[in-house]
Design a protein around this motif. Structure first.
Motif, PDB file in Angstrom:
ATOM      1  N   LEU A   1       0.780  14.688  -6.176  1.00 38.56           N
ATOM      2  CA  LEU A   1      -0.432  15.139  -5.019  1.00 38.56           C
ATOM      3  C   LEU A   1      -0.370  15.904  -3.753  1.00 38.56           C
ATOM      4  O   LEU A   1       0.665  15.385  -3.621  1.00 38.56           O
ATOM      5  N   GLY A   2      -0.458  17.150  -4.535  1.00 44.64           N
ATOM      6  CA  GLY A   2      -0.323  17.932  -3.079  1.00 44.64           C
ATOM      7  C   GLY A   2      -0.963  19.868  -3.080  1.00 44.64           C
ATOM      8  O   GLY A   2      -1.748  19.954  -3.992  1.00 44.64           O
ATOM      9  N   ASN A   3      -0.811  20.252  -1.844  1.00 51.67           N
ATOM     10  CA  ASN A   3      -1.448  21.346  -1.979  1.00 51.67           C
ATOM     11  C   ASN A   3      -1.081  22.356  -3.529  1.00 51.67           C
ATOM     12  O   ASN A   3      -0.006  22.337  -3.464  1.00 51.67           O
ATOM     13  N   GLY A   4      -1.900  22.970  -3.960  1.00 53.91           N
ATOM     14  CA  GLY A   4      -1.523  24.056  -5.291  1.00 53.91           C
ATOM     15  C   GLY A   4      -1.294  23.135  -6.760  1.00 53.91           C
ATOM     16  O   GLY A   4      -1.216  23.710  -7.442  1.00 53.91           O
ATOM     17  N   THR A   5      -1.079  21.244  -6.499  1.00 52.13           N
ATOM     18  CA  THR A   5      -1.126  21.014  -7.496  1.00 52.13           C
ATOM     19  C   THR A   5      -3.107  21.465  -8.500  1.00 52.13           C
ATOM     20  O   THR A   5      -3.879  20.881  -7.647  1.00 52.13           O
ATOM     21  N   GLN A   6      -3.217  21.349  -9.355  1.00 49.01           N
ATOM     22  CA  GLN A   6      -3.645  21.526 -10.240  1.00 49.01           C
ATOM     23  C   GLN A   6      -4.305  20.626 -10.949  1.00 49.01           C
ATOM     24  O   GLN A   6      -3.143  19.547 -11.749  1.00 49.01           O
ATOM     25  N   VAL A   7      -5.956  20.176 -11.543  1.00 53.09           N
ATOM     26  CA  VAL A   7      -6.258  18.842 -11.998  1.00 53.09           C
ATOM     27  C   VAL A   7      -7.187  19.634 -12.871  1.00 53.09           C
ATOM     28  O   VAL A   7      -7.952  20.616 -12.265  1.00 53.09           O
ATOM     29  N   ARG A   8      -7.136  19.063 -13.956  1.00 53.84           N
ATOM     30  CA  ARG A   8      -8.850  19.420 -15.133  1.00 53.84           C
ATOM     31  C   ARG A   8      -9.668  18.402 -15.007  1.00 53.84           C
ATOM     32  O   ARG A   8      -9.179  16.770 -15.376  1.00 53.84           O
ATOM     33  N   PHE A   9     -10.374  18.671 -14.233  1.00 53.89           N
ATOM     34  CA  PHE A   9     -12.277  17.254 -14.376  1.00 53.89           C
ATOM     35  C   PHE A   9     -12.798  17.510 -15.816  1.00 53.89           C
ATOM     36  O   PHE A   9     -13.085  19.046 -15.737  1.00 53.89           O
ATOM     37  N   LYS A  10     -13.435  16.952 -16.457  1.00 53.86           N
ATOM     38  CA  LYS A  10     -13.820  17.207 -17.441  1.00 53.86           C
ATOM     39  C   LYS A  10     -15.578  16.107 -17.417  1.00 53.86           C
ATOM     40  O   LYS A  10     -15.550  14.664 -16.677  1.00 53.86           O
TER      41      LYS A  10
ATOM     42  N   ALA B   1      -9.316  22.701 -10.984  1.00 60.59           N
ATOM     43  CA  ALA B   1      -9.452  23.322  -9.826  1.00 60.59           C
ATOM     44  C   ALA B   1      -8.200  22.913  -9.481  1.00 60.59           C
ATOM     45  O   ALA B   1      -7.116  21.815  -9.734  1.00 60.59           O
ATOM     46  N   ARG B   2      -7.643  23.360  -7.725  1.00 59.24           N
ATOM     47  CA  ARG B   2      -7.182  23.372  -7.267  1.00 59.24           C
ATOM     48  C   ARG B   2      -6.881  23.085  -6.469  1.00 59.24           C
ATOM     49  O   ARG B   2      -7.460  22.940  -5.332  1.00 59.24           O
ATOM     50  N   TYR B   3      -5.775  21.611  -5.853  1.00 62.22           N
ATOM     51  CA  TYR B   3      -5.542  21.135  -4.408  1.00 62.22           C
ATOM     52  C   TYR B   3      -4.997  22.279  -3.337  1.00 62.22           C
ATOM     53  O   TYR B   3      -4.704  23.327  -3.163  1.00 62.22           O
ATOM     54  N   ARG B   4      -6.184  21.480  -1.849  1.00 66.55           N
ATOM     55  CA  ARG B   4      -6.275  22.935  -0.925  1.00 66.55           C
ATOM     56  C   ARG B   4      -6.025  21.404   0.295  1.00 66.55           C
ATOM     57  O   ARG B   4      -6.559  20.129   0.203  1.00 66.55           O
ATOM     58  N   ASN B   5      -5.493  22.324   1.331  1.00 65.46           N
ATOM     59  CA  ASN B   5      -5.603  21.288   3.075  1.00 65.46           C
ATOM     60  C   ASN B   5      -5.954  20.123   2.846  1.00 65.46           C
ATOM     61  O   ASN B   5      -6.308  18.997   3.266  1.00 65.46           O
ATOM     62  N   PHE B   6      -4.640  19.404   1.974  1.00 68.20           N
ATOM     63  CA  PHE B   6      -4.198  18.496   1.756  1.00 68.20           C
ATOM     64  C   PHE B   6      -3.571  18.101   3.783  1.00 68.20           C
ATOM     65  O   PHE B   6      -2.345  18.830   3.634  1.00 68.20           O
ATOM     66  N   GLN B   7      -3.547  17.138   4.317  1.00 66.73           N
ATOM     67  CA  GLN B   7      -3.528  16.499   5.213  1.00 66.73           C
ATOM     68  C   GLN B   7      -3.178  15.312   5.305  1.00 66.73           C
ATOM     69  O   GLN B   7      -3.829  14.582   5.993  1.00 66.73           O
ATOM     70  N   ALA B   8      -2.174  14.415   4.261  1.00 68.69           N
ATOM     71  CA  ALA B   8      -2.234  13.177   3.642  1.00 68.69           C
ATOM     72  C   ALA B   8      -2.257  12.399   5.502  1.00 68.69           C
ATOM     73  O   ALA B   8      -0.778  12.809   5.928  1.00 68.69           O
ATOM     74  N   PRO B   9      -3.209  11.170   5.789  1.00 64.41           N
ATOM     75  CA  PRO B   9      -4.234  10.427   4.511  1.00 64.41           C
ATOM     76  C   PRO B   9      -5.218  10.400   5.084  1.00 64.41           C
ATOM     77  O   PRO B   9      -6.550   9.425   5.319  1.00 64.41           O
ATOM     78  N   THR B  10      -5.554  12.276   6.933  1.00 66.23           N
ATOM     79  CA  THR B  10      -6.758  11.926   6.858  1.00 66.23           C
ATOM     80  C   THR B  10      -7.747  13.551   6.446  1.00 66.23           C
ATOM     81  O   THR B  10      -9.208  13.296   6.578  1.00 66.23           O
ATOM     82  N   ARG B  11      -7.191  14.144   5.580  1.00 69.08           N
ATOM     83  CA  ARG B  11      -8.176  14.672   4.899  1.00 69.08           C
ATOM     84  C   ARG B  11      -6.794  15.482   3.271  1.00 69.08           C
ATOM     85  O   ARG B  11      -5.604  15.514   3.391  1.00 69.08           O
ATOM     86  N   GLY B  12      -8.526  16.381   2.586  1.00 77.57           N
ATOM     87  CA  GLY B  12      -7.684  16.903   1.554  1.00 77.57           C
ATOM     88  C   GLY B  12      -8.995  17.186   0.746  1.00 77.57           C
ATOM     89  O   GLY B  12      -9.715  16.516   0.601  1.00 77.57           O
ATOM     90  N   GLY B  13      -8.853  18.462  -0.100  1.00 80.80           N
ATOM     91  CA  GLY B  13      -9.702  18.655  -1.441  1.00 80.80           C
ATOM     92  C   GLY B  13      -9.287  19.579  -2.403  1.00 80.80           C
ATOM     93  O   GLY B  13      -8.333  19.729  -2.532  1.00 80.80           O
TER      94      GLY B  13
END
Length: 181
Positions: free
Chosen positions: A48-57, A69-81
């Protein structure tokens, strides 16, 4: 011509930000509690971190579409997307951002959704679906936390009752030994 959709939903949940962060952003955990996603798996490294890719169905009621999707704006534990890598169906781009703000008695959770659709005529139906998914995700996150809290209380009560029974047995044994002497 693409049409843009942007909105935010906020809810207060009685839990710590780090717990909510992991529940909302770890795809394996999210798949278990969020009915808005039929499947969520890492693509490549399971970190889990910036740049990690996930496949959603998506579930069948949302046409069973899948996207990466590619994870971005990670700042655990206050935000992520995350943000979709490519378009899928009528959606050119979809992104979700989670914000976890600690407040007295819990955490203020904000879910931001941004989307760009290919055709103007599908913008309203897609927006309705995305708003429904967002609201449902927040409610299910609340239910998941409540369920964990209820299970913890039930386990604690069960352990307390067992301890009381054990103490009563020990007291009876001690009483019998004292009478026999």
């Amino acid at each position: 011509m693409s049409q843009s959709i942007t909105f935010k939903d906020t809810i207060v949940i009685r839990s710590r930000p780090d717990t909510l962060f992991r529940l909302a952003l770890d795809p394996r955990r999210r798949e278990r509690w969020d009915p808005s996603y039929a499947k969520a798996t890492y693509v490549g490294e399971e970190k889990l971190g910036n740049g990690t890719q996930v496949r959603f169905k998506l579930p069948t009621r949302y046409f069973g579409l899948s996207f990466v999707a590619r994870y971005r704006n990670f700042q655990a534990p206050t935000r992520g997307g995350w943000e979709s890598v490519r378009g899928f169906g009528p959606v050119e781009k979809l992104s979700q951002g989670w914000s976890f703000k600690p407040i007295p008695g819990g955490t203020e959770v904000t879910l931001s959704t941004d989307a760009s659709v290919r055709y103007r005529f599908v913008a309203k139906p897609i927006e309705r679906v995305l708003r429904q998914m967002s609201g449902q995700s927040l409610l299910e996150l609340q239910r998941q936390v409540d369920k964990q809290g209820a299970q913890l209380m039930e386990d604690t009560a069960r352990e307390y009752q067992q301890k009381q029974r054990d103490d009563q047995k020990a007291a009876r044994k001690a009483g019998k030994k004292a009478k026999s002497k």
